[in-house]
Design an enzyme around this catalytic site. Sequence first.
Site, mmCIF file in Angstrom:
data_model
loop_
_atom_site.group_PDB
_atom_site.id
_atom_site.type_symbol
_atom_site.label_atom_id
_atom_site.label_comp_id
_atom_site.label_asym_id
_atom_site.label_seq_id
_atom_site.Cartn_x
_atom_site.Cartn_y
_atom_site.Cartn_z
ATOM 1 N N GLY A 26 0.803 -1.224 0.000
ATOM 2 C CA GLY A 26 0.000 0.000 0.000
ATOM 3 C C GLY A 26 0.836 1.275 0.000
ATOM 4 O O GLY A 26 0.475 2.266 -0.638
ATOM 5 N N LYS A 230 -3.391 -9.654 -1.925
ATOM 6 C CA LYS A 230 -2.549 -9.292 -3.064
ATOM 7 C C LYS A 230 -1.217 -10.053 -3.095
ATOM 8 O O LYS A 230 -0.676 -10.306 -4.174
ATOM 9 C CB LYS A 230 -2.308 -7.782 -3.106
ATOM 10 C CG LYS A 230 -1.368 -7.233 -2.048
ATOM 11 C CD LYS A 230 -0.088 -6.741 -2.661
ATOM 12 C CE LYS A 230 0.882 -6.116 -1.691
ATOM 13 N NZ LYS A 230 0.986 -6.482 -0.330
ATOM 14 N N LYS A 292 2.348 -12.566 3.293
ATOM 15 C CA LYS A 292 3.616 -12.371 2.561
ATOM 16 C C LYS A 292 4.522 -13.588 2.763
ATOM 17 O O LYS A 292 5.108 -14.105 1.811
ATOM 18 C CB LYS A 292 4.349 -11.111 3.064
ATOM 19 C CG LYS A 292 3.594 -9.827 2.786
ATOM 20 C CD LYS A 292 4.415 -8.627 3.208
ATOM 21 C CE LYS A 292 3.519 -7.454 3.511
ATOM 22 N NZ LYS A 292 2.595 -7.104 2.437
HETATM 23 P P1 ADP Z 1 1.412 -4.027 2.593
HETATM 24 O O1 ADP Z 1 0.503 -2.926 2.161
HETATM 25 O O2 ADP Z 1 2.818 -3.819 2.136
HETATM 26 O O3 ADP Z 1 0.870 -5.381 2.264
HETATM 27 P P2 ADP Z 1 0.868 -4.648 5.399
HETATM 28 O O4 ADP Z 1 0.503 -3.604 6.382
HETATM 29 O O5 ADP Z 1 -0.194 -5.579 4.944
HETATM 30 O O6 ADP Z 1 1.547 -3.882 4.174
HETATM 31 O O7 ADP Z 1 2.083 -5.528 5.970
HETATM 32 C C1 ADP Z 1 3.276 -4.914 6.433
HETATM 33 C C2 ADP Z 1 3.204 -4.703 7.941
HETATM 34 O O8 ADP Z 1 3.222 -5.960 8.614
HETATM 35 C C3 ADP Z 1 4.376 -3.979 8.558
HETATM 36 O O9 ADP Z 1 4.200 -2.580 8.510
HETATM 37 C C4 ADP Z 1 4.386 -4.491 10.001
HETATM 38 O O10 ADP Z 1 3.800 -3.538 10.861
HETATM 39 C C5 ADP Z 1 3.479 -5.712 9.996
HETATM 40 N N1 ADP Z 1 3.998 -6.923 10.590
HETATM 41 C C6 ADP Z 1 3.210 -7.847 11.198
HETATM 42 N N2 ADP Z 1 3.924 -8.873 11.639
HETATM 43 C C7 ADP Z 1 5.217 -8.625 11.319
HETATM 44 C C8 ADP Z 1 6.439 -9.342 11.502
HETATM 45 N N3 ADP Z 1 6.468 -10.525 12.112
HETATM 46 N N4 ADP Z 1 7.578 -8.786 11.046
HETATM 47 C C9 ADP Z 1 7.559 -7.607 10.420
HETATM 48 N N5 ADP Z 1 6.436 -6.876 10.211
HETATM 49 C C10 ADP Z 1 5.268 -7.379 10.654
HETATM 50 MG MG MG Z 2 -0.937 -6.193 3.071
#
Ligand code: ADP
Ligand code: MG
Length: 329
Positions: A26, A230, A292
Amino acid sequence: MEKINPAEPAIGCRVKQETIVVALGGNAILRPGQRGTYAEQMENVRKTSAQLAELILNGKRLVVTHGNGPQVGRIFQQQENGTRVGIPAMPLFVCGAMSQGQVGYMIQQALYNELIKAGCKKTVVTLICQSLVDPSSEAFQNPSKPIGSFYSEAEAQKAAEEKGEVWKEDSGRGWRRVVPSPEPLSCVEIDAIKSLIAEGVVVVISGGGGIPVVRDSSGILTGIDAVIDKDLGAQVIARETGANVLLILTDVANVAINYRMPEEKKLGAIPLAEMKAYYQQDHFKAGSMGPKVLAAIRFIEGGGDKAVITSLENALLGAEGKIGTVITR
Ligand code: ADP
Ligand code: MG
């Protein structure tokens, strides 16, 4: 695994080698605290495209996938508001197609321009992507993803009765419609994507994981209201194109175990088996890091060389496995 033949290099570009499927988060399109005007989003996309251009200029073949959460959410709300002045609302899956066009257009133009600035003329195209889902999967038994505005209980009940929609009360804030979040199985347009990659075209595809569609016994496709992850959508594209690298670009440089706890540990290069163990131990939050890591695991298990999760700024070094969380067999 089938690899796509290297195409003739375009003028000004070096010979292409690896195919990289990038999943943009995002933050590549909209930053926290921004209103989301066209100018803001286009400037973010321009900066993102400068990173992506680096990959192409360094000889990588690129397929770009992206999130669409805020964009499709707003288009959906525009539909809701439009009904008040008599404009029929388009269904969620058509809003998904609109968001693919919107974000795709911005990436398509911005990436083209960044390459031109570097003396590299390349065609960048956006394809509307339909993702097949299985209507008998468990996700359809319990729709859980809220979409659209909050409504009163009476309005929710009316919509549930008249349209067969599922509505849920959302922690005292009102009623919201919920839709399923099924797994993407395959991309209907995959052959076109492969041909384009082989031609040296940069393809923007699978916005928001693709538009969810179901296929009946005679092969007929129909769009359905659902939300696809996504990152899992990007993994389908990476698998089906036989890409070498799945590069998931988000807002953190590394995946961590014991995230936000005193014993937090950032992960660098890590073998598949170890990452799977951490995934099974629930180190990664559903809805953010979880999908992810799952996409990365599936990609390597399916024969991919390398899956990398890192921040947008690290795109090139990440693609080369020199930075970020790098999962290999
Ligand atoms: P995107 O839009 O890139 O898919 P998301 O918000 O869905 O972003 O995923 C990224 C977020 O996941 C990071 O900003 C972080 O806060 C969170 N996150 C949750 N668990 C973890 C983890 N184990 N290690 C790193 N980040 C994490
Ligand atoms: Mg996401």
